[in-house]
Enzyme design. Structure first.
Site, PDB file in Angstrom:
ATOM      1  N   CYS A   1      -5.131  -2.806   2.331  1.00  0.00           N
ATOM      2  CA  CYS A   1      -5.852  -2.633   4.061  1.00  0.00           C
ATOM      3  C   CYS A   1      -7.113  -3.041   4.427  1.00  0.00           C
ATOM      4  O   CYS A   1      -7.701  -4.001   4.478  1.00  0.00           O
ATOM      5  CB  CYS A   1      -4.499  -1.322   4.344  1.00  0.00           C
ATOM      6  SG  CYS A   1      -3.866  -1.030   6.485  1.00  0.00           S
TER       7      CYS A   1
ATOM      8  N   GLU B   1       0.283  -1.612  -0.168  1.00  0.00           N
ATOM      9  CA  GLU B   1      -0.242  -0.152   0.423  1.00  0.00           C
ATOM     10  C   GLU B   1       1.189   1.695  -0.056  1.00  0.00           C
ATOM     11  O   GLU B   1       1.816   1.425   0.537  1.00  0.00           O
ATOM     12  CB  GLU B   1      -0.752  -0.108   1.144  1.00  0.00           C
ATOM     13  CG  GLU B   1      -1.550   1.372   1.442  1.00  0.00           C
ATOM     14  CD  GLU B   1      -2.776   1.225   2.846  1.00  0.00           C
ATOM     15  OE1 GLU B   1      -3.775   1.966   3.109  1.00  0.00           O
ATOM     16  OE2 GLU B   1      -2.281   0.457   3.442  1.00  0.00           O
TER      17      GLU B   1
ATOM     18  N   LYS C   1      -8.821   3.371  -2.450  1.00  0.00           N
ATOM     19  CA  LYS C   1      -9.632   2.773  -1.499  1.00  0.00           C
ATOM     20  C   LYS C   1     -10.764   3.576  -0.792  1.00  0.00           C
ATOM     21  O   LYS C   1     -10.953   4.634  -1.178  1.00  0.00           O
ATOM     22  CB  LYS C   1      -8.842   3.653  -0.310  1.00  0.00           C
ATOM     23  CG  LYS C   1      -8.656   2.383   1.087  1.00  0.00           C
ATOM     24  CD  LYS C   1      -7.513   2.930   2.131  1.00  0.00           C
ATOM     25  CE  LYS C   1      -7.379   2.215   3.186  1.00  0.00           C
ATOM     26  NZ  LYS C   1      -6.323   2.136   4.326  1.00  0.00           N
TER      27      LYS C   1
END
Length: 363
Positions: free
Chosen positions: A214, A46, A158
């Site tokens: 994540c 990430e 995200k």
């Protein structure tokens, strides 16, 4: 499905807040991995380009000149992505070669460099970037997937930045803006909307590749959206190095009956600029100890939850495994999350029903 393929996850840190040097390091790591392991797919963590801003304090309720200066540095080390990168038939060859810079003169140079790298080394490349909006200074935590031809296959922003990440990263939507030559569409529920799918699963010659970033991996409905699209190789770049992360990835592998590639950065204070405020706040003994801020934990997990490579802790390194996609059919004998075990017909209806709990009778 392609049968047996080789995948590598690179646990490393960028040259934080320096996009030019971070891309140079990325290419060196790819060159080494290709030479030593010869994988079909390489996955980076990430926000590898070009920083996960760990411990940086953008305070709630007040802004300082220092925080504005660091946000400026963050914006300048981010990546702009052209709107037609997915829809264009051959974006890489249809555009001039851009010059490396951190200004706006050749705004797509970093994106183009990633395209050239994936084509040069003939790999599928998954890489986490901090994406900058084409107008203004809004940032997104984004994952890109390139083909060995240098073409952008998918872009995922995200959906929900975690905690204080929301101060510097904006939320992703159902789709991402796209532009001609062909405007793409995505199916969201029963509707068809314009734009590139922001929860993409791509059918490649290796198999169906998708994933999330994540803590959005903890969002059950988002995971189910990927399962319904048949994800087989699930990339999970992260910034979470707690010991509880790996069991979560094992759960997802078992739940989705897919291979999960979880990859994290390894970094310490010494991997950030000397004037980085969290580094300056350390005592002299803490600086000398140089305790990891992110221990890593990169691992590759099989469809029954077994760890087949890693986890790698407390150093930079490469985690590689040969995976056999032909085993996925057998793994789904007793559990097929988007098939015979889904009860989609029942559960989707329940999601639309009133969310009320039953009250215990007090009589």
């Amino acid at each position: 499905m392609a049968g047996k393929i080789k995948v590598s996850a690179i646990q490393a840190c960028p040259i934080a807040f320096n996009l030019i040097e971070s891309i140079k390091k990325l290419e060196l790591l790819i060159e080494k991995t290709k030479k030593d392991e010869d994988p079909d797919l390489i996955v980076f963590p990430e926000a590898f380009l070009s920083a996960y801003p760990r411990f940086l304090d953008f305070q709630i309720g007040m802004r300082s000149n220092e925080s504005r200066e660091w946000f400026t540095r963050y914006v300048r080390s981010s990546v702009k992505i052209p709107l037609d990168a997915i829809t264009a038939k051959n974006w890489l060859d249809d555009n001039p070669v851009y010059k490396e810079n951190e200004e706006d003169d050749d705004e797509f140079w970093a994106f183009q460099k990633l395209s050239f790298i994936s084509r040069k080394y003939q790999i599928y490349l998954s890489v986490g970037v901090v994406e900058r909006s084409l107008i203004g200074s809004t940032l997104f935590c984004t994952n890109l997937l390139f083909s060995p031809a240098g073409k952008l296959l998918s872009k995922h922003r995200k959906l929900q930045p975690t905690a204080a990440e929301r101060i510097v990263w904006s939320q992703g939507d159902a789709t991402n803006p796209s532009s001609p030559p062909t405007t793409s569409t995505a199916t969201i529920g029963d509707s068809t909307v314009e734009g590139d799918d922001n929860l993409p699963v791509v059918q490649t010659r290796l198999g169906k590749i998708g994933g999330m970033i994540c803590w959005e991996n903890f969002m059950p409905l988002a995971r189910y959206a990927l399962y319904r699209k048949g994800v087989e190789i699930y990339t999970a770049p992260t910034a979470d190095s707690r010991p509880t992360w790996l069991p979560a990835m094992q759960h997802i592998a078992q739940e989705g009956r897919c291979f999960v590639i979880s990859v994290n950065q390894y970094h310490a204070a010494s991997d950030f600029p000397e004037d980085y405020p969290p580094s300056l706040a350390l005592s002299q003994s803490e600086k000398e100890e140089n305790k990891p801020w992110s221990r890593g934990g990169t691992a590759i997990i099989g469809p029954l939850g077994e760890v087949i490579a890693g986890p790698l802790w407390d150093k930079e390194g490469i985690v590689t495994a040969e995976i056999d996609l032909d085993t996925l059919h057998g793994a789904r004998l007793d559990f097929d999350v988007a098939g015979h075990y889904s009860r989609h017909d029942l559960l989707v209806g329940l999601l639309n029903a009133p969310a009320e709990c039953i009250q215990e009778s007090r009589s």
